[in-house]
Structure formats: structure tokens, C-alpha cells
Scaffold this active site. Sequence first.
Site, PDB file in Angstrom:
ATOM      1  N   PHE A 143       6.907  -3.212 -21.262  1.00 54.32           N
ATOM      2  CA  PHE A 143       5.617  -2.737 -20.657  1.00 54.32           C
ATOM      3  C   PHE A 143       5.883  -3.277 -19.075  1.00 54.32           C
ATOM      4  CE2 PHE A 143       5.544  -7.444 -21.584  1.00 54.32           C
ATOM      5  CZ  PHE A 143       4.851  -8.075 -20.209  1.00 54.32           C
ATOM      6  N   CYS A 144       4.948  -2.703 -18.321  1.00 51.12           N
ATOM      7  CA  CYS A 144       4.983  -2.471 -16.839  1.00 51.12           C
ATOM      8  C   CYS A 144       3.546  -2.455 -16.538  1.00 51.12           C
ATOM      9  CB  CYS A 144       6.016  -1.627 -16.144  1.00 51.12           C
ATOM     10  SG  CYS A 144       5.814   0.169 -16.752  1.00 51.12           S
ATOM     11  N   THR A 145       3.312  -2.263 -15.192  1.00 54.93           N
ATOM     12  CA  THR A 145       1.929  -2.159 -14.595  1.00 54.93           C
ATOM     13  C   THR A 145       1.252  -0.988 -15.292  1.00 54.93           C
ATOM     14  OG1 THR A 145       2.786  -2.937 -12.526  1.00 54.93           O
ATOM     15  CG2 THR A 145       0.712  -2.093 -12.453  1.00 54.93           C
TER      16      THR A 145
END
Length: 249
Positions: free
Chosen positions: A180-182
Site C-alpha cells: 500500500f501507499c498514499t
Amino acid sequence: MFISIAAYHFVAIDDPGVVAAHVRARAMSDGLLGTVLVAAEGINLFLAGNGEAIDAFLGALREDPRFATLQAKRSRSDTAPFARLKVKVKPEIISFRRHDASPLDGRAPSVTPHTLARWLESGRDDDGRRVVLLDTRNREEVGHGSFSGAVALPIDNFTDLPEALDAHREALADATVVGFCTGGIRCEKAVPWMRANGFAHALQLDGGILGYFEQVGGFGYDGHCFVFDERVALDPALRPVTAPAGARA
């Protein structure tokens, strides 16, 4: 009230300079501020303005068949989150520098926010495999908040992820690893690279942290989500906060 949008779309663009010029002119006409990156692999944008201007801009952009399915995540703020408009042509819309990680060759499998929340509650995926969350962001971003128990890598740049992940290869071999990331863009490259390099059960979180906040809220998440503008970070209700790096609230 300012409406901020974060959006990206991977698609082959044979005229990135022309697209950048068109986007710049339209954003200026609509009075928008922020950053837009255009490359041969697609477009990545963070823009803010009033709601009508944002809608007009997105409507015009989607008239181009290449961007017809572009999806934007929205949040609000009382003050302008950007000081100016910047539109640039880049080699990549998110720099990773790996030839075996192009979303144009096929998108990696993903998991929806609601499904991930269910997995987090049980600790297992639908096949009974343990679930491990992998934060693909840099250490400054992680300092504002992350999913509880997520693997966070000691990196300052996204390009350093492959080498940093090697230390976890054995420990993650039997797990469903959800990157996951922003907003999801980094995992569009990180997860295909992982699946091509021995992480057979790697998945990406659709929409990233912001998409999770929008659909689920803060379940399983500790702190805030760093964003790339003057708001600093957003809470799970997508409200601006100003928590200092390294402090979770």
C-alpha cells in the site's frame, strides 16, 4: 472551501509534451493549483480549486479517450494546499527504474478496501493464508502513520524498495503481502515487481490509504496519512491535520 484531487492513470502516451501543454492550459483556465506529471506511461496529478472548476477540468480531461476512465480521490481544506501550478514532462510519472514493473504490461492483482478490512479483522485472507501489510512509502511518510503492524522499510526513495525488501524475502514467503501507499500509484509498480521476483502472493491495495479512508475509515490504521501539499497530512475522515513527522495521533 478548496477541493483537492489526487489521480493517476497509466496509459501509453506518444505525445507527452502535447498532453502537458493542453493540461497546463486547461488547469490555468480553471484557476487550479498543484502539480501534474506527464510521461510516456501516463499521467499523475495533484490539483486543487473550487468544486465547479475541478469538475470542469476532470470532464475536459476525460474527453480524451486515453483518460476516459481516470478516477480521482477528493478531499477538502479551508485554505489553498498549493502555492502555484506546475506541469512537467518526466521519464516516469512515479520513478522506480525497473523494466519488469510496468503497469502498461498488465496490472497486478489487487484487493479492495472492504475486503482488506475483513482480512485484517480475521488475520487471514480468503484462502486462509496469513496477511502481511507492506508500506511502500518512505520513512518520513511512515512517521505520520501507517497500518498497525505493517512492514515499513528504511528507505528515503521509492527506487530503494527492491533492495530493502530483500531482507524480508524469507519471512514473507508464505504470506499474502498487501502493498500500500498514499493513493496506489507506487504499488502499481512495486507489486508487479514483487510478483516477478519471488513474492508470489503479493497484492496491491486498490486506491491506497486515501481510498481505504474514503471507503472504510481508520479501521486498522494508526495515525494520519502524509500528503504532498501544504496540508501535511489527512486523518481517516480525510480532514487536514498538521501532526509533525514522527508523531502519530
